[in-house]
Design a protein around this motif. Sequence first.
Motif, PDB file in Angstrom:
ATOM      1  N   THR A 172      36.447  -4.797  44.428  1.00  0.00           N
ATOM      2  CA  THR A 172      37.011  -6.080  44.839  1.00  0.00           C
ATOM      3  C   THR A 172      38.242  -5.818  45.687  1.00  0.00           C
ATOM      4  O   THR A 172      39.126  -5.079  45.278  1.00  0.00           O
ATOM      5  N   PHE A 173      38.287  -6.439  46.880  1.00  0.00           N
ATOM      6  CA  PHE A 173      39.397  -6.165  47.789  1.00  0.00           C
ATOM      7  C   PHE A 173      40.152  -7.425  48.212  1.00  0.00           C
ATOM      8  O   PHE A 173      41.148  -7.337  48.895  1.00  0.00           O
ATOM      9  N   ARG A 174      39.643  -8.582  47.798  1.00  0.00           N
ATOM     10  CA  ARG A 174      40.340  -9.836  48.106  1.00  0.00           C
ATOM     11  C   ARG A 174      40.735 -10.506  46.797  1.00  0.00           C
ATOM     12  O   ARG A 174      39.959 -10.559  45.849  1.00  0.00           O
ATOM     13  N   PHE A 175      41.968 -11.048  46.781  1.00  0.00           N
ATOM     14  CA  PHE A 175      42.528 -11.582  45.546  1.00  0.00           C
ATOM     15  C   PHE A 175      43.274 -12.879  45.834  1.00  0.00           C
ATOM     16  O   PHE A 175      43.875 -13.036  46.897  1.00  0.00           O
ATOM     17  N   THR A 176      43.240 -13.776  44.866  1.00  0.00           N
ATOM     18  CA  THR A 176      44.125 -14.932  44.898  1.00  0.00           C
ATOM     19  C   THR A 176      45.179 -14.738  43.817  1.00  0.00           C
ATOM     20  O   THR A 176      44.860 -14.367  42.688  1.00  0.00           O
ATOM     21  N   ILE A 177      46.426 -14.953  44.170  1.00  0.00           N
ATOM     22  CA  ILE A 177      47.527 -14.883  43.213  1.00  0.00           C
ATOM     23  C   ILE A 177      47.826 -16.310  42.762  1.00  0.00           C
ATOM     24  O   ILE A 177      48.268 -17.139  43.559  1.00  0.00           O
ATOM     25  N   GLN A 178      47.545 -16.578  41.511  1.00  0.00           N
ATOM     26  CA  GLN A 178      47.620 -17.929  40.972  1.00  0.00           C
ATOM     27  C   GLN A 178      48.717 -18.030  39.924  1.00  0.00           C
ATOM     28  O   GLN A 178      48.907 -17.124  39.117  1.00  0.00           O
TER      29      GLN A 178
ATOM     30  N   GLY B 101      48.136 -23.115  37.525  1.00  0.00           N
ATOM     31  CA  GLY B 101      46.830 -23.297  38.158  1.00  0.00           C
ATOM     32  C   GLY B 101      46.873 -23.365  39.665  1.00  0.00           C
ATOM     33  O   GLY B 101      45.820 -23.406  40.308  1.00  0.00           O
ATOM     34  N   LYS B 102      48.057 -23.346  40.272  1.00  0.00           N
ATOM     35  CA  LYS B 102      48.168 -23.413  41.731  1.00  0.00           C
ATOM     36  C   LYS B 102      48.042 -22.031  42.346  1.00  0.00           C
ATOM     37  O   LYS B 102      48.544 -21.048  41.792  1.00  0.00           O
ATOM     38  N   VAL B 103      47.371 -21.951  43.489  1.00  0.00           N
ATOM     39  CA  VAL B 103      47.265 -20.694  44.227  1.00  0.00           C
ATOM     40  C   VAL B 103      48.481 -20.564  45.143  1.00  0.00           C
ATOM     41  O   VAL B 103      48.789 -21.467  45.919  1.00  0.00           O
ATOM     42  N   TYR B 104      49.174 -19.435  45.036  1.00  0.00           N
ATOM     43  CA  TYR B 104      50.383 -19.215  45.821  1.00  0.00           C
ATOM     44  C   TYR B 104      50.166 -18.255  46.986  1.00  0.00           C
ATOM     45  O   TYR B 104      50.798 -18.398  48.029  1.00  0.00           O
ATOM     46  N   ILE B 105      49.302 -17.246  46.804  1.00  0.00           N
ATOM     47  CA  ILE B 105      49.117 -16.212  47.825  1.00  0.00           C
ATOM     48  C   ILE B 105      47.649 -15.800  47.880  1.00  0.00           C
ATOM     49  O   ILE B 105      46.981 -15.690  46.839  1.00  0.00           O
ATOM     50  N   LEU B 106      47.158 -15.551  49.080  1.00  0.00           N
ATOM     51  CA  LEU B 106      45.874 -14.891  49.282  1.00  0.00           C
ATOM     52  C   LEU B 106      46.165 -13.461  49.712  1.00  0.00           C
ATOM     53  O   LEU B 106      46.921 -13.240  50.665  1.00  0.00           O
ATOM     54  N   LEU B 107      45.585 -12.478  49.025  1.00  0.00           N
ATOM     55  CA  LEU B 107      45.840 -11.062  49.308  1.00  0.00           C
ATOM     56  C   LEU B 107      44.544 -10.361  49.685  1.00  0.00           C
ATOM     57  O   LEU B 107      43.505 -10.575  49.058  1.00  0.00           O
ATOM     58  N   TRP B 108      44.631  -9.509  50.670  1.00  0.00           N
ATOM     59  CA  TRP B 108      43.472  -8.709  51.109  1.00  0.00           C
ATOM     60  C   TRP B 108      43.931  -7.256  51.152  1.00  0.00           C
ATOM     61  O   TRP B 108      44.766  -6.874  51.965  1.00  0.00           O
ATOM     62  N   LEU B 109      43.396  -6.431  50.272  1.00  0.00           N
ATOM     63  CA  LEU B 109      43.780  -5.021  50.196  1.00  0.00           C
ATOM     64  C   LEU B 109      43.099  -4.239  51.302  1.00  0.00           C
ATOM     65  O   LEU B 109      41.874  -4.170  51.371  1.00  0.00           O
ATOM     66  N   LEU B 110      43.916  -3.632  52.175  1.00  0.00           N
ATOM     67  CA  LEU B 110      43.364  -2.840  53.281  1.00  0.00           C
ATOM     68  C   LEU B 110      43.162  -1.384  52.882  1.00  0.00           C
ATOM     69  O   LEU B 110      42.109  -0.801  53.114  1.00  0.00           O
ATOM     70  N   ASN B 111      44.204  -0.753  52.336  1.00  0.00           N
ATOM     71  CA  ASN B 111      44.066   0.623  51.858  1.00  0.00           C
ATOM     72  C   ASN B 111      45.116   0.888  50.801  1.00  0.00           C
ATOM     73  O   ASN B 111      46.120   0.187  50.699  1.00  0.00           O
ATOM     74  N   SER B 112      44.868   1.937  50.028  1.00  0.00           N
ATOM     75  CA  SER B 112      45.771   2.271  48.925  1.00  0.00           C
ATOM     76  C   SER B 112      46.340   3.679  49.059  1.00  0.00           C
ATOM     77  O   SER B 112      46.860   4.225  48.095  1.00  0.00           O
ATOM     78  N   ASP B 113      46.243   4.280  50.250  1.00  0.00           N
ATOM     79  CA  ASP B 113      46.737   5.646  50.436  1.00  0.00           C
ATOM     80  C   ASP B 113      47.813   5.712  51.520  1.00  0.00           C
ATOM     81  O   ASP B 113      48.004   6.741  52.161  1.00  0.00           O
ATOM     82  N   SER B 114      48.511   4.608  51.732  1.00  0.00           N
ATOM     83  CA  SER B 114      49.580   4.613  52.733  1.00  0.00           C
ATOM     84  C   SER B 114      50.801   5.361  52.203  1.00  0.00           C
ATOM     85  O   SER B 114      50.994   5.504  50.994  1.00  0.00           O
TER      86      SER B 114
END
Length: 378
Positions: free
Chosen positions: A254-260, A264-277
């Motif tokens: 899973t690489f796309r996340f909603t931060i809620q 119950g309100k959604v505050y941020i939409l996150l899309w993980l690009l890479n984890s080795d920066s």
Amino acid sequence: MRRHEAWIPPTKREPKEGGTPMDISITPSSLQVKTPADCTELRLPAEVRLVPSSCRGLQYVAGDGLHLRLQVWAESNAKLISMFNQNSQARECCTFYCQSCGEVIIRDRKLLRVLPLPSENWGALVGEWCCHPDPFANKPLHPQENDCFIGDSFFLVNLRSDLWQPRPELAPVETHCLSSENHFKLKPKANTKVICKRCKVMLGETMSSETTKFYKTEIIIQPSERNFPIIPRSQFVQSVIAQCLVELSTARSTFRFTIQGHDGKVYILLWLLNSDSLVIESLGSSRGITKFPLLEDILKADSSSAWNAVKVLYQPCVKSRNEKLSSAWESDISIHTLTLPSATCLELLLILSRNNATLPPSLRYMNSFQTSFSYLTY
């Protein structure tokens, strides 16, 4: 060896277009940019080494600075680890602290079982595996006295044995109106928020008379013989979130996340690009972002530092922004939701915005998303 895109901030005096000569020198331990008026040097930490012969795509962008791509040797002993070690720490007495102020929430709790909770959709999957009625129907997973169940963004613990200890506060009970057959009745609305007695930060929620959910971003769990570790708030929040993203992307692809928020309100939409920066801050190269003075800087200005980081795209959803995109993401079963206290969601949004502001203008956006880094620290 990793190939990274490097960026060197502009020198104090911007070179004039088509005019000023520039001398660029790359060694395994440093990168230096010289002009007749100035000299900027990036000195690397001992665990990071450049490969000068791999330099590609060298260009100077006005307002951005120097862009180039090269290979990097980076030694890193940091490993993603769970909050508990099943073989040792799970058998030790642990103390739960409020991360914001250090208040003891649970003292000397011996945890005999530390178990991960199944995904939130596990109930729907049982029907696909069982040829008989669901044996787990209407049986919530509640920890016993010496258990700790770990969810994606929270811990579940049993507070029954801690009645003798000072406990976190419950927020005051509110009332609301219910309509039933055209009659209005006043009934209590259960307010399940668990509040730190000292700093009044929301720590979690009560799930039943004995079970309490504590959010990972609000609690530090340490063996009882250790002292409370003082960690800057912004550093702790983004490290916890970054670790959650990496673990979920590895376990569930899973690489796309909603931060809620807990509301119950959604505050941020996150899309993980890479984890080795890798983010490197060198002595003298910091430009002092001070837009959000209440948030501490992770990178120290008095020494060279290299930090593992995850690179993410994000969209804020506060004040009715990105409503259509947020609704589309919420209805997509491939997108995972992380629930946090609403105040922490706003903290995270400020952290992402601050990190975005440290990037050169040309790298701050990708399509309609903003770019940011969250640092993994240990």
